[in-house]
Scaffold this motif. Structure first.
Motif, short mmCIF file in Angstrom:
data_model
loop_
_atom_site.label_atom_id
_atom_site.label_comp_id
_atom_site.label_asym_id
_atom_site.label_seq_id
_atom_site.Cartn_x
_atom_site.Cartn_y
_atom_site.Cartn_z
N GLU A 31 -3.53 -7.29 -5.26
CA GLU A 31 -3.05 -6.73 -4.00
C GLU A 31 -2.29 -7.85 -3.30
O GLU A 31 -2.63 -9.02 -3.46
CB GLU A 31 -4.23 -6.29 -3.12
CG GLU A 31 -5.03 -5.14 -3.70
CD GLU A 31 -4.31 -3.80 -3.62
OE1 GLU A 31 -3.20 -3.75 -3.03
OE2 GLU A 31 -4.85 -2.82 -4.14
N PRO A 32 -1.24 -7.51 -2.53
CA PRO A 32 -0.45 -8.58 -1.92
C PRO A 32 -1.31 -9.45 -0.98
O PRO A 32 -2.04 -8.94 -0.15
CB PRO A 32 0.62 -7.82 -1.13
CG PRO A 32 0.22 -6.39 -1.14
CD PRO A 32 -0.76 -6.18 -2.21
N GLN A 33 -1.22 -10.73 -1.20
CA GLN A 33 -1.95 -11.67 -0.34
C GLN A 33 -0.97 -12.24 0.69
O GLN A 33 0.14 -12.58 0.36
CB GLN A 33 -2.53 -12.82 -1.17
CG GLN A 33 -3.75 -12.44 -1.98
CD GLN A 33 -4.97 -12.22 -1.11
OE1 GLN A 33 -5.10 -12.84 -0.05
NE2 GLN A 33 -5.87 -11.36 -1.54
N VAL A 34 -1.44 -12.32 1.92
CA VAL A 34 -0.57 -12.83 2.97
C VAL A 34 -0.78 -14.34 3.11
O VAL A 34 -1.90 -14.81 3.11
CB VAL A 34 -0.89 -12.13 4.31
CG1 VAL A 34 0.02 -12.63 5.40
CG2 VAL A 34 -0.75 -10.62 4.15
N GLN A 35 0.32 -15.06 3.16
CA GLN A 35 0.25 -16.51 3.37
C GLN A 35 0.41 -16.80 4.85
O GLN A 35 1.44 -16.48 5.43
CB GLN A 35 1.39 -17.20 2.62
CG GLN A 35 1.35 -17.00 1.12
CD GLN A 35 0.10 -17.59 0.49
OE1 GLN A 35 -0.34 -18.66 0.88
NE2 GLN A 35 -0.48 -16.86 -0.45
N PRO B 235 -6.25 -1.96 2.42
CA PRO B 235 -6.37 -3.26 1.76
C PRO B 235 -5.58 -4.36 2.47
O PRO B 235 -5.91 -5.54 2.34
CB PRO B 235 -5.81 -3.01 0.36
CG PRO B 235 -5.04 -1.74 0.44
CD PRO B 235 -5.65 -0.94 1.55
N PHE B 236 -4.56 -4.00 3.22
CA PHE B 236 -3.76 -5.03 3.90
C PHE B 236 -4.56 -5.70 5.01
O PHE B 236 -4.43 -6.90 5.24
CB PHE B 236 -2.46 -4.43 4.46
CG PHE B 236 -1.50 -4.01 3.39
CD1 PHE B 236 -0.59 -4.92 2.85
CD2 PHE B 236 -1.53 -2.72 2.87
CE1 PHE B 236 0.29 -4.54 1.84
CE2 PHE B 236 -0.66 -2.33 1.87
CZ PHE B 236 0.25 -3.23 1.35
N TYR B 237 -5.38 -4.92 5.71
CA TYR B 237 -6.24 -5.53 6.74
C TYR B 237 -7.30 -6.42 6.09
O TYR B 237 -7.56 -7.53 6.55
CB TYR B 237 -6.91 -4.46 7.62
CG TYR B 237 -5.97 -3.96 8.68
CD1 TYR B 237 -5.62 -4.76 9.76
CD2 TYR B 237 -5.40 -2.70 8.60
CE1 TYR B 237 -4.74 -4.32 10.73
CE2 TYR B 237 -4.51 -2.24 9.56
CZ TYR B 237 -4.19 -3.05 10.63
OH TYR B 237 -3.31 -2.62 11.58
N SER C 293 -5.80 -9.59 4.81
CA SER C 293 -5.45 -10.51 5.89
C SER C 293 -6.68 -11.27 6.36
O SER C 293 -6.63 -12.49 6.54
CB SER C 293 -4.84 -9.75 7.07
OG SER C 293 -3.62 -9.16 6.66
N PHE D 245 -0.51 -0.57 8.24
CA PHE D 245 -0.76 -1.96 8.60
C PHE D 245 0.37 -2.47 9.50
O PHE D 245 0.14 -3.11 10.53
CB PHE D 245 -0.83 -2.79 7.31
CG PHE D 245 -1.06 -4.26 7.49
CD1 PHE D 245 -2.26 -4.73 8.00
CD2 PHE D 245 -0.10 -5.18 7.11
CE1 PHE D 245 -2.48 -6.10 8.14
CE2 PHE D 245 -0.31 -6.54 7.24
CZ PHE D 245 -1.51 -7.00 7.75
N SER E 223 5.51 -12.55 3.94
CA SER E 223 4.65 -12.42 2.75
C SER E 223 4.76 -11.04 2.13
O SER E 223 4.62 -10.88 0.93
CB SER E 223 3.19 -12.65 3.12
OG SER E 223 2.99 -13.92 3.63
N LEU E 224 4.97 -10.03 2.98
CA LEU E 224 4.96 -8.65 2.47
C LEU E 224 6.37 -8.13 2.21
O LEU E 224 6.56 -6.94 2.01
CB LEU E 224 4.26 -7.73 3.48
CG LEU E 224 2.78 -8.03 3.73
CD1 LEU E 224 2.22 -7.02 4.71
CD2 LEU E 224 1.99 -7.99 2.43
#
Lengths: 242, 152
Positions: free
Chosen positions: A89-93, A164-166, A169, B18, B85-86
């Motif tokens: 799943e995309p991970q936020v940096q 999943p984005f929350y 994060s 989101f 990032s997204l």
């Protein structure tokens, strides 16, 4: 707002089945249900997700359409042998904390993101997620440090949003959050009834989520974070913010 | 309903949800913190996108640039880093949200421009609540336009 409108339009039935669909999909994609393995029976799935059989069937049909699940008459459903689980799943940096100004930005950001996660959790949580939330809230610091227990609670709220984005994060921000909580708990633990107040806040938040009151959940989260922020930045034990 | 193979439908929906939360807050912060330079940048991007509208071009880069511009105007790097990032997921979401309905590209881009204008107006007026509402409304429309993706 979005979810309420959508579930009115789609009917409660469909919104519930998409929650179950999401959870089952996640179990497959995370490799917890391995390729070729047999899924729990429909009756077991009803019990596991606390939903009726038509809801489970609708979710299974959607997973078949996605090519993730095979159903064989008489022998149940299986994860497609060819599915490749991805934990990607995309991970936020996020930028590191290098100054008090960063800390201010980060705390503002946290209030926004976690307030929204709490509002969505109030609308969408499943019974097992609510159960987890209650347990994590009740056992603050029982199996780890108080700061880690506090983080686990906030992570469980994001998990209950089902988005999943929350969750990603909150996980990506773990070290940032722990930095603040480390200071807060190191100096707060012996001060007045700091722990009791945190647990009261967490409890109130869980109740707002359980009542599916999105506005109250958002408010409770934001005020709790503002209160912890006052503790972190001033060192004073603040008046109860709730 | 359209066939989507390369893009994960549920991730797209979750991503818009989101973004409503994150970008709504970023827009509110931008209304409080924006500088004159931020406003000039945002106006430029909108003008570029309005120019494209008449050429029938989709303007995905400009669309993303507007959202990133609003995040930058919040002067909080955490909002900016989320969008960066997204970026790939956001592009896929924009692309598929626009495959909706019988509208022509020109009409879709016109609607997006109008919604971006509302966000900018509120940021100019330093009205945080209106900026949040305008951004959430814009992303909600995008999210709703993905409903036809759903498994029938």
């Amino acid at each position: 707002m979005a979810i309420q409108e959508e579930s009115r339009a789609a009917g409660r039935h469909q919104s519930l089945s998409s929650v179950v669909y999401n959870e089952m999909r996640a179990l497959i994609m995370q490799g917890k249900w391995t390729p070729s393995s047999r899924l729990p029976s429909e009756a077991e799935l009803c019990k596991q997700f606390n939903v009726s059989r038509p809801v489970v069937r609708q979710a299974l049909a959607a997973l078949r359409d996605d090519g993730l699940v095979l159903s064989r008459q008489g022998s149940g459903s299986f994860v497609q042998p060819g599915v490749v689980p991805t934990a990607s799943e995309p991970q936020v940096q996020f930028p590191p904390l290098t100054s008090v100004a960063d800390l201010e930005s980060f705390l503002n950001f946290r209030e926004g993101i976690e307030g929204e996660a709490a509002a969505i959790a109030a609308r969408r949580h499943t019974e097992p997620q609510l159960q987890t939330l209650r347990e994590v809230a009740a056992h603050l610091g029982a199996s780890s440090s108080l700061a880690e227990g506090d983080y686990e609670f906030h992570r469980a709220v994001a998990a209950a949003s089902g988005n999943p984005f929350y969750l990603n994060s909150l996980e990506s921000l773990r070290s940032h959050i722990m930095f603040g909580l480390g200071i807060t708990w190191t100096f707060g633990a012996g001060q007045g009834d700091f722990q009791q107040t945190v647990q009261t806040h967490h409890g109130a938040l869980v109740e707002a989520i359980a009542a599916r009151d999105a506005g109250a959940a958002r408010d409770a989260m934001r005020r709790h974070l503002q209160w912890e922020r006052a503790k972190l930045m001033t060192g004073q034990f603040p008046e109860d913010g709730l | 309903m359209i066939a989507i193979s390369s893009f994960d439908v549920q991730s797209g929906k979750s991503c818009f949800e989101f973004r409503m939360g994150i970008e709504g807050e970023a827009a509110a912060a931008a209304a409080r913190k924006r500088s004159t330079a931020d406003l000039i940048i945002l106006r430029d991007i909108i003008r570029q996108m309005e120019g494209l509208q008449h050429n029938g071009q989709p303007g995905l880069n400009e669309d993303f640039a507007f959202h990133l511009g609003v995040a930058r105007a919040s002067h909080n790097d955490y909002y900016v880093s989320v969008l960066q990032s997204l970026k790939a997921t956001i592009f896929e979401g924009m692309l598929y949200a626009r495959t909706t309905s019988g509208l022509k590209t020109v009409e879709k881009v016109a609607a997006i421009n109008e919604q971006h204008r509302l966000v900018l107006d509120a940021i100019v007026e330093q009205d945080a609540d209106a900026a949040r509402a305008a951004m959430r409304g814009h992303l909600l429309r995008c999210r709703i336009s993905t409903n036809h993706w759903h498994l029938a």
